[in-house]
Design an enzyme around this catalytic site. Sequence first.
Site, PDB file in Angstrom:
ATOM      1  N   HIS A 230      26.933 127.243  83.434  1.00 50.53           N
ATOM      2  CA  HIS A 230      27.974 128.052  84.099  1.00 50.53           C
ATOM      3  C   HIS A 230      28.023 127.693  85.596  1.00 50.53           C
ATOM      4  CE1 HIS A 230      29.964 132.134  84.820  1.00 50.53           C
ATOM      5  NE2 HIS A 230      29.487 131.855  86.029  1.00 50.53           N
ATOM      6  N   GLU A 231      26.851 127.636  86.231  1.00 51.03           N
ATOM      7  CA  GLU A 231      26.823 127.356  87.675  1.00 51.03           C
ATOM      8  C   GLU A 231      27.277 125.938  87.984  1.00 51.03           C
ATOM      9  OE1 GLU A 231      26.608 129.723  89.721  1.00 51.03           O
ATOM     10  OE2 GLU A 231      26.032 131.139  88.151  1.00 51.03           O
ATOM     11  N   HIS A 234      30.887 125.808  88.004  1.00 51.48           N
ATOM     12  CA  HIS A 234      31.451 126.176  89.320  1.00 51.48           C
ATOM     13  C   HIS A 234      31.344 125.000  90.286  1.00 51.48           C
ATOM     14  CE1 HIS A 234      32.246 130.388  88.733  1.00 51.48           C
ATOM     15  NE2 HIS A 234      30.987 130.733  88.552  1.00 51.48           N
TER      16      HIS A 234
HETATM   17 ZN   LIG Z   1      30.074 132.500  87.844  1.00 50.36          ZN
END
Ligand SMILES: [Zn+2]
Length: 416
Positions: A230-231, A234
């Site tokens: 997830h990171e 980003h």
């Molecule tokens: Zn996030």
Amino acid sequence: MKKSNIIVVLLFLIGHFVQAQVPCSYEAIIERMKVHNPNVESELFENEVFTKQFIEQLKTDGQFKGQADFKVPVVLHIFHIGEDGKIDMEQVHSGLKVLNDDFNGRNEGWNTIDLAFDSIKSSIDIEFCLATVDPDGNPTTGVNYYEDEDAFYNEGNVFRYAWDNFKYFNIYMPKYVFGEPSNFTAYAYLPNLNGTENNRDGIFYSSIRWGYGEKSELDEGQDWASVVTHEVGHWLNLQHTFSGGCGVQNDFVDDTPPTLGSGIELSGCNNNDFSCGVKTNGSNFMDYNHDCKKMFTQGQVDRMLAALYHPARIQLWSPENLAETGCAPPPTKTDDLSSNLDVKVFPNPSNQQLHFEISETPARLTFFDMNGKAVLVEKLTTNRTTINTSLLKRGIHFYQINTDSEVLSGKILIQH
Ligand SMILES: [Zn+2]
């Protein structure tokens, strides 16, 4: 339910909601980046223009014509007090394996995706590789340990430990990313040239939720470990699937269904609730459901490809940088140790013409630019050939010579 109880529940939910927006919402990331760069919003807007053009080109071409596979050198900075927070190499590798498996579609959940979303799942051929050469050219494990009490709690200027952000993807690992035990595992920075130039890029990740192992609070196989994916999503310019709610713009990705988002407090894969009139892709890595992380969509992958070509990221995976950081063998030493092929290339640096003297023909000569993209292909039929290099861009190029039985590579500098 009594009215007072309803209020308590509502306050609790709002508390979670507000809290849940803190670590890696788009707004929170902007605020963090703004601290050192007041122009970040306009720069990120320009980034959107770049991303949109890149994706439009992808659609025009019908398929991706650039680099097919990527490697990104990684350095982990681990902050500890004595043994507390000092995760071992086994746990380091475990977290990286989760990341690499997720991005490549090798994760366990890949084959059990809700049929409503299985047709839009997608992956990238990318490997996050621990650097084996440090910025001074010395051997490294790619993992640095620091006894630093402030950094252990993610306080103070943790960026001072950065390795060159153009060359290494820096991952900072305090024990707690918000200074004390909390639900928040990590946060990230978006692609931004100013951030990379000033070594303020990377992700911050709580070491107790990195992979599985003695110092991880996660059970083997627990999907929460995929918060790293997830990171890094980003870091490759993805927003949450619920960003923008049911609005038209939403997360800037066409194929992710709009959603109000499932909350961090939900668990398991049975949370595919309906919101915005459609089914929520709760198993998306960019949702906040940390107990069911399985997939990116094709639209998200396209956006991440654009991010890899962003000036803040493009140097990381260049052949030259992979060689410098020890994630790939030096291009000049590939396969030619036992070669019978004798090749002379001159002058180097070259201006308009490059002369090749080769002991064996026919051979195919291919030039690659810094991004690993083939930019010139010539057939060599005589032992001496002159190549017109005026069409090549100024800068470093790699060449590869293939005969029936040999492969030989080298590097040249084009100056004109
Ligand atoms: Zn996030």
